[in-house]
Structure formats: structure tokens, C-alpha cells
Design an enzyme around this catalytic site. Structure first.
Site, short mmCIF file in Angstrom:
data_model
loop_
_atom_site.label_atom_id
_atom_site.label_comp_id
_atom_site.label_asym_id
_atom_site.label_seq_id
_atom_site.Cartn_x
_atom_site.Cartn_y
_atom_site.Cartn_z
CG ASP A 1 -60.00 -32.82 -22.58
OD1 ASP A 1 -59.79 -33.36 -21.48
OD2 ASP A 1 -59.11 -32.21 -23.21
CG HIS B 1 -56.84 -32.83 -19.42
ND1 HIS B 1 -57.29 -32.73 -20.72
CD2 HIS B 1 -55.51 -32.57 -19.46
CE1 HIS B 1 -56.27 -32.44 -21.51
NE2 HIS B 1 -55.18 -32.33 -20.78
CB SER C 1 -53.41 -30.47 -22.78
OG SER C 1 -53.64 -31.77 -23.20
#
Length: 524
Positions: free
Chosen positions: A153, A195, A348
Site C-alpha cells: 500500500d 491510506h 480498501s
């Protein structure tokens, strides 16, 4: 293991298998191979019969074409061309490389995106862990830091006070940065690059530490930074991070990213991870459509859809036949790069919920990645959605930890029977012109899954093809399923196969000769 009486050899002479995958158009800017935005990048897959893939590719380059990096595990090489090169130059490059004997494919080094949707109004506290019944699991175990979840990620803020105790200390700086090609995956811009930290916290923020939120379980987090602060990453960087995480021994690999189409490079990366024991969990995508994004759509990946707090399918969540599990994904509260917490939504967010539950199950039971995948599905809870929306159901941590694997006492979400049968055969191929076709008669009337595995010689490049539901051998150009890596280790997994006819499997030599073993395992 059963004998090979269920496998029947068919007389079959394959084509030379010299054809390659058609090239798709290149992206308009370089996705991250290290040469800036003045280059357009392609990935060249080279057969394992060449022990120096980068050197081999360089022999076929001209002018300003530049081989920038290689993944020796996947035998792939990234090649950059000038951004302003005319279309004929790109066509000449593709034709030249695709005609080289040892080149298996040429494809764009496309960008993938973090799978996060626009945020709805945040909840005052967490709900995701309660929705998947994590407290029931915590009565048995908070998890085990010997279980590793690789988060491919953006970089993770590994000194966050609710994450620092659960980072994997076996690697310096708890991971690797594949965007900047260095050993420190810390986010480059904390205000933009949140994120990965959010995803890591959902799976494994520290539990029972009097700090902030709880993750699903106390697994260790390994950070593979493959997405930039802008939220995107190249196919080659993500594939490099996946193979690296597998090599580090990650039990689970979380891919909260997607948006690209099918590529051989990414397919080979997730195949490598699965073959080396990792459970690869991937986000279905946030387009709100009946088509699951890659890499989640690969059979090697466990595809996850997202639920709203009321356990309806989130409006943004993709769905389709590849979905295997659903999990809460809307307004999920987790760790943030300001050392605090925030809520965002997306597939996600649903994906690390499943990864975290997988980590809890591994803290309680010794399972292979295939057994873990089946166990999570067998203990899932039916929330009243279609199979295309929820797969086997909403993942359930309490059931996954308190239900003995294979006992059949799960939450009723579905996952097939408990029986399996395996058949194996050994044979050989003489060279690139040679192929063997085998037919397999199903033992079960409605099998839940069949796995076809090829173990071939290390100094050759054999490929595997399969057909179901049609009484014909596949060919290298006409098949239902294919595993086409740059070596001779191939696996095809087919969920709910059509058992109305025999399964047909083709073992084909792309290059080289030698002995191979073909194993077919059927699950009730």
C-alpha cells in the site's frame, strides 16, 4: 494421495507456444520505474530459461530504450521509452521484443489506485470489529505477533502510538519502499499519505493497550510501500512488493488497491505469493459495478466486497462471481498519520478486516493458506445478500477462532464440504514443440473447488491450461483457464467447477524439456 487412475493421457501434440499476449496501449506517463515522467514504461516477461533477464532484454533494445530494473523472482524487466516517442517507435519496440524467443509477454506498466471511496459523516466510535464479532474471538486470543500481515500500500507511519507495538521488527524500518527504492517505507507526505496507515490499523492496531482504537487482531504488520503519496503505484512496484512480502514469510498479504486490468506480471506475482504460502486478500473495487477489479479478480486472490453498517452492500462496492467474502467498509475508524484517528470508506477498508480475521485464525490454528481461505469462508455469516455480493458471507472473527477447522460447525455462510481427493501423475516433455493433454473425471457430483498444480523442471519453462464443461483439450490459444508464469511452477484454482464433463488439462513446453508432476485436488 490417490493413485493416478483418474487421470487419462490423451494423444496431443501442441503448437510451439511461441505466441504472446497482445500489447495494450501504454500509459501517458511513467508510473514509477525511477525515470520520471519523461518515460513510458513497459514490462517484459522473460522465460526462466534465461538466467539474466535484464541482460537478455538489453540485447534487444535500441536508441533511447532503457532497461531500468528487473524482478528476478518473476523474470520481468521494466523498459522505459521516451515519452514523446512516436507511435511507430512503440510498435517497433513491441514487435521486436515479442519476436524474441525467450520473451513471454510485453505489457504496459500500468498504474493501480488505492481503493478508497469518498468519506461519509464519521461515526463517534468503531463498529467494524463488533460487526464481525471480534470480541468473541478476543475471549480466546487477541492474536499473535508471530503471524505477519504484509500491507502492500502506501507507507505506514510505523511510529504511530497505536501501531508501533505491532510492526514487524524482523526487517529494518519494518518494511521496504518500492516507490523510492530504499529500505524505509515511512510516508513521504504525512498529510497526503494516510491510506496505508489506515489500512494497517484496521488489521492490526494494538488491542488492550489503553490507546485509541483496536485493530482486528494483534498480528505483526510488514509495510511494503508500493503506492506513492498520490495514492497510485505501478504494476511493477506492486508486483515487486508482493513477491518481496512472500519472501519475507508474510502469512497474509493485503492488497487494498486495484483499478488496472489483467496483467501477466501481477498474475505471476500473486501466483508466486500463493504458491509460497501467503493468503492474498484483495479489494473488489469502488466502481459500484458488477465487475470485480484486478488484482482481486485473479483466482489466487480472496476478493472482498464492502458492507454498510446495516450489512447491505455499500453503493460503491464492486460485486461479481469472484467475490468470496464481505466485510464492513463504510466509515471505518482507524489510525491516521497525525497520530490520531479518522474514518474513511471503501473496499480498501473491508479488505484489512478480512486480513485481520485471517491473522486471528492463524493465532489459534495451524493452517495452510488454502485451508485458511476455506476456513474463513466456511465460518462466514450469511447476511442475506446474493453470492455475487457477499460470496460465502460476511467474515466472522468469533466463528473463525472458536470453530475447529473442518468441523462443519461454522456460521452457515457456505464453503463447501469437508472432503477432498487428490490425483497425481508424472510424465515428461521433449522440447518446445511438445505438449501433453490429460483428462480428469470428477469424483464429486458438485465439487466446491478443484486445484490443478504443475511442478516442472527448474531449467525449463512449462505452462498449464485447463478446460471445464467442454469435452475438449485446451490449446495454448483456446482455453478456459491458464497459468503462464516464466518458470515451470503453475497453479490453476477453479471454484465451483462444471463437473458435467471431464476436466482437461494441457501441460505445454514453452521452452526446454524434462520431467513434470501434475496434481489435481478436488474438494467436496
Amino acid at each position: 494421495m490417490a493413485d493416478n487412475t483418474n487421470l487419462t493421457r490423451r494423444s496431443f501434440l501442441g503448437a510451439t507456444a511461441a505466441s504472446t499476449v497482445a500489447m495494450v496501449g501504454a500509459a501517458s506517463a511513467a508510473p514509477g520505474g525511477g525515470n520520471g515522467t519523461d518515460r513510458r514504461e513497459y514490462i517484459v516477461g522473460v522465460s526462466a530459461t534465461e538466467d539474466d533477464p535484464k541482460g537478455y532484454v538489453k540485447q534487444h533494445l535500441k536508441g533511447n530504450e532503457d532497461a531500468t530494473k528487473a524482478n528476478d523472482t518473476l523474470n520481468s524487466v521494466v523498459v522505459g521509452l521516451p515519452e514523446n516517442a512516436a507511435d511507430p517507435a512503440h510498435e517497433n519496440f513491441r514487435d521486436r521484443l515479442e519476436s524474441a524467443d525467450a520473451v513471454k509477454y510485453v505489457e504496459e506498466n500500468a498504474e493501480l489506485q488505492a481503493q478508497v471511496a469518498p468519506n461519509d459523516p464519521r461515526y463517534d466510535d468503531q463498529y467494524a470489529d463488533q460487526q464481525v464479532n471480534a470480541p468473541d474471538a478476543w475471549d480466546v486470543t487477541f492474536g499473535d505477533t508471530s503471524v505477519t500481515i504484509g500491507v502492500v500500500d502506501q507507507g505506514i507511519k510505523y511510529d504511530h502510538p497505536d501501531l508501533d507495538g505491532n510492526m514487524d521488527g524482523s526487517v529494518s524500518n519494518y518494511g521496504r519502499d518500492f516507490v523510492d527504492n530504499d529500505s524505509d517505507p515511512y510516508p513521504d507526505a504525512l498529510s497526503d499519505e494516510y491510506h496505508g496507515t489506515h489500512v494497517g490499523g484496521i488489521a492490526a492496531a494494538e488491542i488492550d493497550n489503553s490507546e485509541g482504537v483496536t485493530g482486528i487482531g494483534n498480528s505483526s504488520v510488514l509495510s511494503g510501500r508500493a503506492l506513492s503519496e498520490g495514492g497510485s503505484g505501478s504494476t511493477s512496484d506492486i508486483a515487486d512488493a508482493v513477491t518481496w512480502a512472500a519472501d519475507q514469510g508474510a502469512d497474509v498479504i493485503n492488497l487494498s488497491l486495484g483499478g488496472g486490468g489483467y496483467t501477466d506480471t501481477m498474475k505471476n506475482a500473486v501466483s508466486y505469493a500463493a504458491d509460497n504460502g501467503s493468503l492474498v486478500v484483495a479489494a473488489a473495487g469502488n466502481d459500484g459495478q458488477g465487475s470485480v477489479s484486478y488484482p482481486a479478480a485473479y483466482s489466487e486472490c480472496l476478493a472482498v466486497s464492502a458492507l454498510d453498517p446495516d450489512e447491505t452492500l455499500a453503493s460503491y462496492s464492486n460485486y461479481g462471481s469472484e467475490i468470496e467474502l464481505a466485510a464492513p467498509g463504510t466509515n471505518v475508524l482507524s489510525t491516521w498519520t497525525d497520530d490520531g484517528y479518522d474514518s474513511i470508506s471503501g473496499t480498501s477498508m473491508a479488505t484489512p478486516v478480512v486480513a485481520g480475521v485471517a491473522g486471528l485464525a492463524l493465532a489459534q490454528y495451524d493452517l495452510t493458506n488454502a485451508e485458511l481461505r476455506d476456513h474463513l469462508k466456511a465460518t462466514a455469516v450469511d447476511v442475506g445478500l446474493s453470492a455475487d455480493q457477499q460470496g460465502s458471507g460476511r467474515v466472522d472473527a468469533g466463528n473463525a477462532v472458536t470453530t475447529e477447522p473442518g468441523s462443519g460447525d461454522g456460521g452457515g455462510g457456505g464453503g463447501g464440504g469437508d472432503g477432498s481427493t487428490s490425483t497425481t501423475v508424472t510424465d515428461s516433455l521433449s522440447g518446445y514443440w511438445d505438449s501433453n493433454c490429460w483428462s480428469y473425471g470428477f469424483e464429486y457430483s458438485s465439487p466446491s473447488k478443484v486445484v490443478v498444480e504443475l511442478d516442472g523442471p527448474s531449467d525449463a519453462d512449462f505452462d498449464l491450461y485447463a478446460n471445464t464443461g467442454v469435452d475438449a483439450c485446451p490449446t495454448t490459444s483456446d482455453y478456459d483457464y491458464r497459468s503462464w508464469t516464466t518458470d515451470s511452477q503453475e497453479t490453476i484454482t477453479i471454484d465451483s467447477p462444471d463437473a458435467s464433463t471431464d476436466l482437461h488439462a494441457l501441460v505445454d513446453s514453452y521452452s526446454g524439456s524434462g520431467e513434470y508432476t501434475l496434481t489435481i485436488t478436488e474438494y467436496e
